[in-house]
Write a protein that holds these residues in place. Structure first.
Motif, short mmCIF file in Angstrom:
data_model
loop_
_atom_site.label_atom_id
_atom_site.label_comp_id
_atom_site.label_asym_id
_atom_site.label_seq_id
_atom_site.Cartn_x
_atom_site.Cartn_y
_atom_site.Cartn_z
N ASP A 21 17.42 7.41 -5.84
CA ASP A 21 16.88 6.24 -6.53
C ASP A 21 16.94 5.00 -5.64
N GLN A 22 18.05 4.84 -4.92
CA GLN A 22 18.17 3.71 -4.01
C GLN A 22 17.16 3.83 -2.86
N SER A 23 16.93 5.05 -2.39
CA SER A 23 15.94 5.27 -1.34
C SER A 23 14.55 4.88 -1.82
N LYS A 24 14.22 5.22 -3.07
CA LYS A 24 12.91 4.86 -3.63
C LYS A 24 12.75 3.34 -3.72
N ILE A 25 13.82 2.67 -4.15
CA ILE A 25 13.78 1.21 -4.24
C ILE A 25 13.58 0.60 -2.85
N LEU A 26 14.32 1.09 -1.88
CA LEU A 26 14.19 0.58 -0.51
C LEU A 26 12.81 0.88 0.07
N PHE A 27 12.27 2.06 -0.23
CA PHE A 27 10.93 2.39 0.24
C PHE A 27 9.91 1.40 -0.34
N THR A 28 9.99 1.16 -1.65
CA THR A 28 9.06 0.24 -2.31
C THR A 28 9.18 -1.16 -1.71
N TYR A 29 10.40 -1.62 -1.51
CA TYR A 29 10.61 -2.94 -0.91
C TYR A 29 10.05 -2.99 0.51
N ASN A 30 10.38 -1.99 1.32
CA ASN A 30 9.92 -1.97 2.71
C ASN A 30 8.40 -1.94 2.79
N LEU A 31 7.78 -1.13 1.96
CA LEU A 31 6.33 -1.04 1.95
C LEU A 31 5.70 -2.38 1.55
N ALA A 32 6.18 -2.95 0.44
CA ALA A 32 5.62 -4.21 -0.05
C ALA A 32 5.84 -5.33 0.97
N PHE A 33 7.03 -5.42 1.52
CA PHE A 33 7.33 -6.50 2.46
C PHE A 33 6.53 -6.35 3.75
N CYS A 34 6.40 -5.12 4.25
CA CYS A 34 5.62 -4.91 5.48
C CYS A 34 4.14 -5.20 5.27
N VAL A 35 3.61 -4.82 4.13
CA VAL A 35 2.20 -5.14 3.85
C VAL A 35 2.02 -6.65 3.76
N PHE A 36 2.91 -7.32 3.05
CA PHE A 36 2.83 -8.78 2.93
C PHE A 36 2.97 -9.45 4.30
N LEU A 37 3.96 -9.04 5.06
CA LEU A 37 4.20 -9.63 6.38
C LEU A 37 3.02 -9.39 7.32
N THR A 38 2.46 -8.20 7.28
CA THR A 38 1.30 -7.90 8.12
C THR A 38 0.11 -8.76 7.71
N MET A 39 -0.08 -8.96 6.41
CA MET A 39 -1.17 -9.82 5.94
C MET A 39 -0.98 -11.25 6.43
#
Length: 127
Positions: free
Chosen positions: A78-96
């Motif tokens: 569950d913690q891995s899923k939360i971290l994955f979601t955060y990492n994905l969202a933050f990387c997409v935002f940062l790349t944008m």
């Protein structure tokens, strides 16, 4: 150069600390954009090449070599899923954000170039 190298080491550490399912490797993509944004024609391609090489080397090592002593084994699915979601969202935002910065740089350069062309045309019309 030190700043980017430090971020490279931090991303490498997080890649080794968390499992691959957390997708910390996604942070290499905005990092590559940062290197491109910091490129300066005055410094040439040497510095950019060195930074890209460091990024490529650390990304390759983190994918192909395992360092069990750095791995955090106390993380739940569950913690891995939360971290994955955060990492994905933050990387997409940062790349944008970085892409917008690149677009602004291009637009600024195009405006300056257009102004220079207009000034040259005006000077030539006087001749």
């Amino acid at each position: 150069m030190i700043w980017i190298s430090g971020i490279n080491i931090a991303v490498f550490y997080f890649n080794e600390f968390y499992s691959e399912y957390v997708a910390a490797y996604l942070f290499y993509f905005p990092l590559i954009f940062c290197i491109a944004l910091l490129h300066s024609s005055e410094r040439g391609m040497k510095q950019t090449g060195i930074l890209m090489s460091i990024t490529f080397t650390l990304a390759s090592i983190s994918v192909f070599v395992d360092f069990p002593m750095l791995r955090n084994t106390n993380i739940s699915d569950d913690q891995s899923k939360i971290l994955f979601t955060y990492n994905l969202a933050f990387c997409v935002f940062l790349t944008m954000v970085l892409v917008i910065a690149v677009i602004n740089i291009f637009d600024s350069q195009n405006r300056k170039l257009g102004l220079s062309v207009q000034q040259l045309q005006h000077q030539q019309s006087k001749i």
